[in-house]
Design a protein around this motif. Structure first.
Motif, PDB file in Angstrom:
ATOM      1  N   ILE A  56      -2.442   0.341  -4.637  1.00  0.00           N
ATOM      2  CA  ILE A  56      -2.605  -1.030  -4.136  1.00  0.00           C
ATOM      3  C   ILE A  56      -2.050  -1.979  -5.192  1.00  0.00           C
ATOM      4  O   ILE A  56      -2.668  -2.199  -6.241  1.00  0.00           O
ATOM      5  N   TYR A  66      -2.432   6.816   1.024  1.00  0.00           N
ATOM      6  CA  TYR A  66      -3.463   6.905   2.058  1.00  0.00           C
ATOM      7  C   TYR A  66      -4.117   8.277   1.976  1.00  0.00           C
ATOM      8  O   TYR A  66      -3.411   9.283   1.932  1.00  0.00           O
ATOM      9  N   LEU A  98       0.843  -1.198   0.000  1.00  0.00           N
ATOM     10  CA  LEU A  98       0.000   0.000   0.000  1.00  0.00           C
ATOM     11  C   LEU A  98       0.879   1.248   0.000  1.00  0.00           C
ATOM     12  O   LEU A  98       1.654   1.474   0.926  1.00  0.00           O
ATOM     13  N   PHE A 111      -6.506   4.982   1.086  1.00  0.00           N
ATOM     14  CA  PHE A 111      -6.229   3.915   0.141  1.00  0.00           C
ATOM     15  C   PHE A 111      -7.010   4.114  -1.154  1.00  0.00           C
ATOM     16  O   PHE A 111      -8.186   4.474  -1.137  1.00  0.00           O
TER      17      PHE A 111
END
Length: 337
Positions: A118, A111, A108, A113
């Motif tokens: 991803i 943020y 990841l 997300f």
């Protein structure tokens, strides 16, 4: 009709309040056997820290044991270090291949997300004591990559879930000559020119969602893949309930894009309290097995182990029916024509 007897040891992995890094949740374990020891890598979520963003972060832990059930000596194993994994490392899948342990995981990088942050990464270890190198694998949105334990017609082969956060998700296959091609952007650029020819379509409805579960197991009948099949994941005109299930499929030994057989329905659906409640409620998700013990995450805060035996039936594309028995202590599943 499928019968799965849950192990009386469940749940086999729970958060450890004495370990800050796995205080909140532990789940989605992938297991490999080395000598007389079982090693399990798993997703661990830390206790919340209000001074950090995000407050809770995922890392990959590792534990070991001799019985495949009571994992001890649990320690952090893969911790975010690179920019492309700075916000968490999730959901590992481990395979021993040509002298190394390859641990694929979800990395990841953004943020809040979002799909573009991803992606799949891999960590490589010689001895499961330390990571000798790690790489970002996919330049696009993907999760749940797993490596076949041997070459298929001379090719290194991986399965993974493509576009998991830009639905509809697809289960895809990639093959290469060199392991380094896995983290070579030029390889993926060429692979992406015709994505559809690399896809295995396992959805039973356009409203379903699928994701690779455990690493594939070689049997005399084909590669056995246990995977997550979520019925009615997307809203349908009938407004049916969403059902998280674990299903299985047999893939051709020489061509993993070819489906030879599959279960008619789920082997397992949420039933117990530890599956119905948790970090993400009402969930079962398959993880790596050994001797066909299916490990699954339920409620996404604990990990379970299945039955000593479980039986199901599956259909070949030709209509031939056979029975698949998951047997404890065997080297592979037994198939009865």
């Amino acid at each position: 009709m499928y019968v799965v007897k849950r192990s009386h040891h469940n749940p086999i992995l729970v958060p450890d309040k004495d370990h800050y890094w796995e205080d909140f949740a532990t789940f989605n374990m992938s297991v490999v056997k080395a000598g007389s020891m079982f090693y399990g890598v798993y997703r661990a979520i830390s206790a919340p820290d209000r001074l950090r963003t995000p407050e809770k972060i995922s890392i990959i832990g590792i534990g070991r044991c001799r019985d495949g059930v009571h994992f001890e000596e649990r320690v952090p194993f893969i911790i975010p270090q690179e920019d492309w994994e700075k916000y968490g490392c999730e959901d590992p899948r481990i395979t021993f291949f040509e002298g190394n342990y390859y641990i694929f995981y979800t990395a990841l990088s953004k943020y809040p997300f979002e799909a573009s942050g991803i992606k799949v990464a891999v960590a490589i270890s010689k001895d499961l004591k330390k990571i000798k190198e790690r790489h970002l694998v996919t330049p696009f949105n993907a999760k749940a990559m797993t490596l076949f334990p041997e070459r298929i017609t001379g090719k290194i082969t991986v399965l993974f879930s493509l576009n998991t956060d830009i639905p509809p998700a697809k289960i895809a296959v990639a093959q290469m000559d060199r392991i380094e091609d896995l983290w070579n952007p030029k390889f993926w650029e060429e692979w992406s020119k015709d994505v559809d020819k690399h896809v295995i379509d396992l959805k039973k409805s356009p409203y379903d969602h699928i994701e690779v579960g455990a690493p594939p197991i070689k049997t005399s009948y084909g590669w056995l893949l246990v995977y997550s099949h979520i019925q009615n994941y997307f809203s349908s005109p009938e407004n049916l309930d969403r059902i998280f299930g674990i299903e299985a499929v047999i893939l051709d030994l020489d061509n993993p894009l070819r489906v030879l057989g599959r279960t008619r329905g789920p082997l397992l659906v949420p039933r117990e309290s530890y599956e119905l409640l948790g970090h993400v409620p009402d969930v079962v998700f398959p993880g790596r097995r050994y001797a066909l013990h299916i490990l699954w995450g339920g409620g996404y805060d604990q990990l379970r182990r299945p039955c000593e035996s479980a039986r199901s039936s599956a259909d070949y594309a030709s209509g031939l029916e056979f029975t698949l028995s998951f047997c404890a202590g065997g080297r592979e599943p037994y198939y009865y024509p």
